[in-house]
Write a protein that holds these residues in place. Structure first.
Motif, PDB file in Angstrom:
ATOM      1  N   GLU A   1       0.894  -1.350  -0.219  1.00  0.00           N
ATOM      2  CA  GLU A   1      -0.066   0.093  -0.429  1.00  0.00           C
ATOM      3  C   GLU A   1       0.644   0.963   0.030  1.00  0.00           C
ATOM      4  O   GLU A   1       0.713   2.338  -0.538  1.00  0.00           O
ATOM      5  CB  GLU A   1      -0.946  -0.130   1.087  1.00  0.00           C
ATOM      6  N   PHE A   2       1.573   1.194   0.726  1.00  0.00           N
ATOM      7  CA  PHE A   2       2.928   2.432   0.845  1.00  0.00           C
ATOM      8  C   PHE A   2       3.032   2.531  -0.659  1.00  0.00           C
ATOM      9  O   PHE A   2       3.396   3.410  -0.986  1.00  0.00           O
ATOM     10  CB  PHE A   2       3.934   2.206   1.764  1.00  0.00           C
ATOM     11  N   LEU A   3       4.398   1.604  -1.047  1.00  0.00           N
ATOM     12  CA  LEU A   3       4.255   1.847  -2.529  1.00  0.00           C
ATOM     13  C   LEU A   3       3.582   2.506  -3.268  1.00  0.00           C
ATOM     14  O   LEU A   3       3.961   3.517  -4.627  1.00  0.00           O
ATOM     15  CB  LEU A   3       5.287   0.411  -3.518  1.00  0.00           C
ATOM     16  N   GLN A   4       2.278   1.705  -3.218  1.00  0.00           N
ATOM     17  CA  GLN A   4       1.467   2.129  -4.663  1.00  0.00           C
ATOM     18  C   GLN A   4       0.591   3.030  -4.544  1.00  0.00           C
ATOM     19  O   GLN A   4       1.185   4.236  -5.155  1.00  0.00           O
ATOM     20  CB  GLN A   4      -0.197   1.100  -3.907  1.00  0.00           C
TER      21      GLN A   4
ATOM     22  N   GLY B   1      -7.774  -0.878  -5.645  1.00  0.00           N
ATOM     23  CA  GLY B   1      -8.632   0.728  -6.432  1.00  0.00           C
ATOM     24  C   GLY B   1      -9.235   0.189  -7.333  1.00  0.00           C
ATOM     25  O   GLY B   1      -9.284  -0.836  -7.721  1.00  0.00           O
ATOM     26  N   ASP B   2      -8.434   0.502  -8.742  1.00  0.00           N
ATOM     27  CA  ASP B   2      -8.746  -0.185  -9.757  1.00  0.00           C
ATOM     28  C   ASP B   2      -7.463  -0.921 -10.195  1.00  0.00           C
ATOM     29  O   ASP B   2      -7.436  -0.658 -11.531  1.00  0.00           O
ATOM     30  CB  ASP B   2      -9.438   1.156 -10.953  1.00  0.00           C
ATOM     31  N   ARG B   3      -6.826  -0.459  -9.280  1.00  0.00           N
ATOM     32  CA  ARG B   3      -5.595  -1.335 -10.230  1.00  0.00           C
ATOM     33  C   ARG B   3      -5.882  -2.789 -10.801  1.00  0.00           C
ATOM     34  O   ARG B   3      -6.783  -3.387 -10.737  1.00  0.00           O
ATOM     35  CB  ARG B   3      -4.429  -1.439  -9.289  1.00  0.00           C
ATOM     36  N   THR B   4      -5.207  -3.128 -11.504  1.00  0.00           N
ATOM     37  CA  THR B   4      -5.458  -4.362 -12.021  1.00  0.00           C
ATOM     38  C   THR B   4      -4.059  -5.744 -11.351  1.00  0.00           C
ATOM     39  O   THR B   4      -3.428  -5.993 -12.764  1.00  0.00           O
ATOM     40  CB  THR B   4      -5.313  -4.484 -13.939  1.00  0.00           C
ATOM     41  N   GLY B   5      -3.037  -4.954 -10.947  1.00  0.00           N
ATOM     42  CA  GLY B   5      -2.021  -5.479 -10.634  1.00  0.00           C
ATOM     43  C   GLY B   5      -2.041  -7.100 -10.228  1.00  0.00           C
ATOM     44  O   GLY B   5      -2.960  -7.460  -9.595  1.00  0.00           O
ATOM     45  N   ARG B   6      -1.253  -8.429 -11.192  1.00  0.00           N
ATOM     46  CA  ARG B   6      -1.949 -10.124  -9.963  1.00  0.00           C
ATOM     47  C   ARG B   6      -0.347 -10.329  -9.278  1.00  0.00           C
ATOM     48  O   ARG B   6       1.033  -9.432  -9.499  1.00  0.00           O
ATOM     49  CB  ARG B   6      -2.031 -11.161 -11.513  1.00  0.00           C
ATOM     50  N   CYS B   7       0.022 -11.359  -8.361  1.00  0.00           N
ATOM     51  CA  CYS B   7       0.321 -11.881  -7.898  1.00  0.00           C
ATOM     52  C   CYS B   7       1.560 -13.159  -7.969  1.00  0.00           C
ATOM     53  O   CYS B   7       0.418 -14.014  -8.988  1.00  0.00           O
ATOM     54  CB  CYS B   7      -0.122 -11.834  -6.473  1.00  0.00           C
TER      55      CYS B   7
END
Length: 302
Positions: free
Chosen positions: A190-193, A223-229
């Protein structure tokens, strides 16, 4: 690469750890030693190639390799449409992220035509907030550039324990990994984002509980991010790594792994000792890589 396509990276971008721990060096390698390291990076890539025919359709193999020692496999991977090429931009062995190539990082990032620029970030909410913000500012520059170039940026996030973190678990690293690190990982992401770091892929340390994996995956899409892991290996024993893969694989938002030393360390030790010839070392790399792919797919029900 689509959201549904699974991504299995064989990571071979280690530099300092290979020099110090595999070769036992306490200074810069000689030209002969540097050539041997480079030859072993190529050997590992050949091991990945040996594994390709056994992979099922619908998965994407990847190779993560550095420019310093891995130029030859980088060129080969870039020319092979079956393999996604990822390359690091961080200086090796640093506590805080810094650019390997200084202000010329964009030129180096584009030179080999890598699909995935990658950085390693060490972060923890208990560390100095100004240092954390300065690090995030640098990484955010790459995130913005990668988005402009339509490249899928990878952030490898390690969350090392502080002294206070270890005190909470009586110095037990396993308890830290299970009980403390998951919350810290979410907070660090969250901090990095919030400081502009929005990678396409988060390369995350393994998690022991599905609920923690779900929280981490949800954070990547906050939020509206689309990142995956994807799950990183951390040179864990096979039993431990299998557990991490089985936890993550069924979770929506996890899409594979990036495993390095657990795939190739034994092979290169055997090669250096003379216990394995090149064919045997390649075979061992392919066997380990294929094992982790199958473990992930079985846990996912694919």
């Amino acid at each position: 690469m689509t959201e549904q396509r699974l991504f299995f990276i064989l990571a071979m971008d280690q530099r300092d750890s290979i020099e110090e721990k595999l070769y036992g060096l306490d200074g810069a390698p000689t030209p002969e030693q540097a050539a041997d390291i480079a030859a072993n990076k190529l050997l590992v890539y050949r091991g990945l190639q040996d594994a390709l025919p056994s992979l099922p359709e619908g998965v994407r193999p990847g190779f993560l390799v550095d420019e310093q020692y891995g130029a030859s496999p980088a060129v080969l991977a870039a020319a092979d449409e079956r393999v996604a090429l990822a390359m690091p931009l961080e200086a090796s062995g640093q506590q805080w992220f810094d650019f390997e190539f200084g202000t010329a990082w964009r030129e180096h990032a584009g030179f080999f035509g890598a699909d995935h620029p990658k950085v390693l970030v060490r972060d923890n909410p208990g560390l100095d907030v100004e240092e954390r913000a300065q690090q995030a500012f640098k990484v955010a520059q790459i995130a913005g550039w990668a988005a402009e170039q339509n490249l899928e940026f990878i952030v490898e996030l390690l969350v090392p324990a502080t002294d206070d973190d270890l005190a909470r678990v009586d110095g037990d690293q396993d308890r830290y990994d299970r009980e403390v690190r998951p919350d810290l990982t979410v907070s660090a992401m969250e901090f990095l984002q919030d400081h502009g770091v929005d990678p396409a892929i988060w390369k995350i340390e393994g998690l022991a509980e599905r609920a923690d994996a779900e929280r981490v995956a949800a954070t990547a899409r906050r939020g509206d991010r689309t990142g995956r892991c994807i799950v990183l290996g951390r040179h864990a024993p096979q039993e431990q790594l299998d557990e991490w893969l089985r936890v993550a694989a069924p979770v929506e938002g996890f899409a594979g792994f990036a495993i390095g030393r657990s795939n190739w360390w034994d092979a290169l030790e055997g090669r250096r000792s003379g216990d394995l010839d090149e064919a045997g070392a390649r075979r061992l790399v392919a066997e380990h890589y294929t094992h982790y792919v199958r473990t992930y797919l079985e846990a996912r029900g694919a």
